[in-house]
Design an enzyme around this catalytic site. Structure first.
Site, PDB file in Angstrom:
ATOM      1  CD  GLU A   1      -3.121   0.861   2.139  1.00  0.00           C
ATOM      2  OE1 GLU A   1      -3.774   1.860   2.485  1.00  0.00           O
ATOM      3  OE2 GLU A   1      -3.325  -0.281   2.582  1.00  0.00           O
TER       4      GLU A   1
ATOM      5  CE  LYS B   1      -6.819  -1.869   5.340  1.00  0.00           C
ATOM      6  NZ  LYS B   1      -6.134  -0.905   4.460  1.00  0.00           N
TER       7      LYS B   1
ATOM      8  CG  ASP C   1       1.395 -16.096  12.659  1.00  0.00           C
ATOM      9  OD1 ASP C   1       0.678 -15.584  11.773  1.00  0.00           O
ATOM     10  OD2 ASP C   1       1.189 -17.230  13.116  1.00  0.00           O
TER      11      ASP C   1
ATOM     12  CG  HIS D   1      -4.308   5.999  -0.967  1.00  0.00           C
ATOM     13  ND1 HIS D   1      -3.582   5.044  -0.286  1.00  0.00           N
ATOM     14  CD2 HIS D   1      -4.858   5.366  -2.023  1.00  0.00           C
ATOM     15  CE1 HIS D   1      -3.699   3.874  -0.893  1.00  0.00           C
ATOM     16  NE2 HIS D   1      -4.474   4.054  -1.947  1.00  0.00           N
TER      17      HIS D   1
END
Length: 423
Positions: free
Chosen positions: A89, A264, A280, A378
């Site tokens: 991203e 998120k 992990d 973004h």
């Protein structure tokens, strides 16, 4: 390098993002003393050979590359650090770096490296008597666990305690046993699973019942990391923007739809560091989201407060079962380089750095949302990807992006036309 020279170095590098990739690498390499072989590994097109991949998973036919970036400007517990991040991203590394630059530094605390091994005991004739027997035989249960990993015990870790309780499902009672195991600087899944599996026969004999599940829990609520940071007047005295920032956070405390996106964004940063260091990602994600819902409602993992001077203080509290040894942290050469760049001396220090990145990521997202919106920044960073997708050669990408930004139209159809005009 002398101590004096080491302390004079800083992760606060002005215009780091403007430097060519090789110059960025050289600056990081100088700071953390990367070898020529490690630099070559980072500059290569692939971090894993097919042979290495084949040792890590079944049916390997190759490996999959993602960008390996470095966030700058971070000071955690008085120590400047470069943050390795693996993500696809575009805005994640930039957002973390920019937020860290505006902070006064991050401070952290760590509850310790205790993991839970969970055992499910069913067909229990007298569940509460079984509970009593488990506690009465605690020392023997812990002894069986610790016989499975003498190295861990010699390092000060191993099984330390147990908890047990009765649950009722479909009018049938079962006993749930938790073994509390200190895994020290390892994430600990293999050690925990080995211990609970070895203990199962004794538990069955003790209770006259059957053990079904015997596996660690990824809700690592005995392995909590907390980080905090103050951002001095980030909106330059604009009380309305400061209030909007707090209001945006407050919605994530009471509304699960907002909290999911809010968290998120936090995990954008956390997962990127976890992945880079060979830990992990699925375990960290599962634990974080379960912890966010521990009150019975899914909520924000962060808290934000403003003072009368316009400064904003943020805190984050999150389970963080990460390690420096074992698994891909050692078998993946790129993960070993990432850990060297970070320079963390313990799993607790690593956890604190990762939590700080999550807090920085959250600050950056909230600040953008209450100002220009998340998409403007973004899309500017996504423009390079878009130019490459539109067929721009490597030497054309910067020109294509400049034209698109000047036009104010960062859309794929527009980018195709821009690229065609350059050919």
């Amino acid at each position: 390098m002398t101590c004096k020279e080491e302390h004079s170095m800083t992760s606060h590098i002005s215009g780091f993002y403007k430097l060519p990739p090789k110059e960025r690498l050289e600056k990081v390499a100088d700071y953390v003393h990367l070898t020529e072989a490690e630099k070559k590994q980072l500059m290569g097109s692939n971090g894993l050979t097919l042979g290495q991949a084949d040792q890590m998973i079944e049916n390997a036919v190759g490996s999959f590359s993602l960008p390996f970036g470095v966030a700058v400007n971070f000071n955690v517990n008085g120590k400047d650090v470069f943050i390795p991040m693996v993500t696809e991203e575009p805005s994640v590394v930039a957002a973390a770096s920019n937020a860290a630059k505006q902070s006064e530094g991050f401070t952290t605390s760590y509850s310790g490296s205790m993991m839970r091994g969970q055992m499910q005991v069913v067909e229990v004739a007298q569940p509460y008597r079984a509970l009593a027997k488990l506690y009465e035989n605690k020392n023997e249960i812990l002894h069986i666990c610790n016989e499975q990993d003498r190295t861990l015990v010699d390092l000060g870790g191993g099984a330390k305690d147990l908890e047990a309780y009765v649950v009722e499902v479909n009018e049938e009672k079962m006993v749930v046993l938790h073994l509390l195991i200190d895994t020290k600087d390892a994430m600990g899944a293999n050690a925990v699973n080995t211990m609970v599996e070895a203990t199962a026969p004794f538990i069955e004999k003790l209770t006259g019942a059957e053990v079904v599940l015997r596996i660690l829990s990824n809700l690592a609520d005995e392995r909590i990391v907390r980080a905090s940071a103050n951002f001095t007047d980030p909106f330059h005295g604009d009380e309305k923007l400061t209030k909007k920032f707090i209001q945006a956070y407050e919605l994530a405390v009471v509304d699960a739809y907002r909290a999911a996106t809010h968290n998120k964004g936090i995990m954008n940063g956390i997962t990127a560091v976890v992945l880079a260091t060979g830990n992990d990602t699925r375990a960290i994600e599962a634990g974080a989201h379960a912890y966010a819902a521990r009150s019975g409602m899914y909520r924000s993992l962060t808290h934000w407060e403003a003072d009368n001077n316009g400064s904003i203080t943020g805190t984050i509290e999150i389970p963080m079962a990460v390690g420096l040894v074992g698994g891909a942290t050692q078998s993946n050469p790129m993960a070993k380089i990432a850990l060297k760049i970070l320079g963390a001396a313990s799993s607790g220090e690593l956890a604190g750095i990762i939590a700080s990145v999550g807090l920085a990521q959250n600050f950056a997202a909230l600040r953008a949302l209450v100002q220009e919106g998340i998409q403007e920044g973004h899309m500017k960073l996504h423009a390079k990807n878009m130019a490459a997708m539109a067929g721009a050669r490597e030497d054309q990408i910067e020109r294509a992006v400049k034209i698109a930004l000047k036009k104010g139209k960062i859309r794929y159809d527009e980018m195709i036309q821009i690229v065609l005009s350059l050919k």
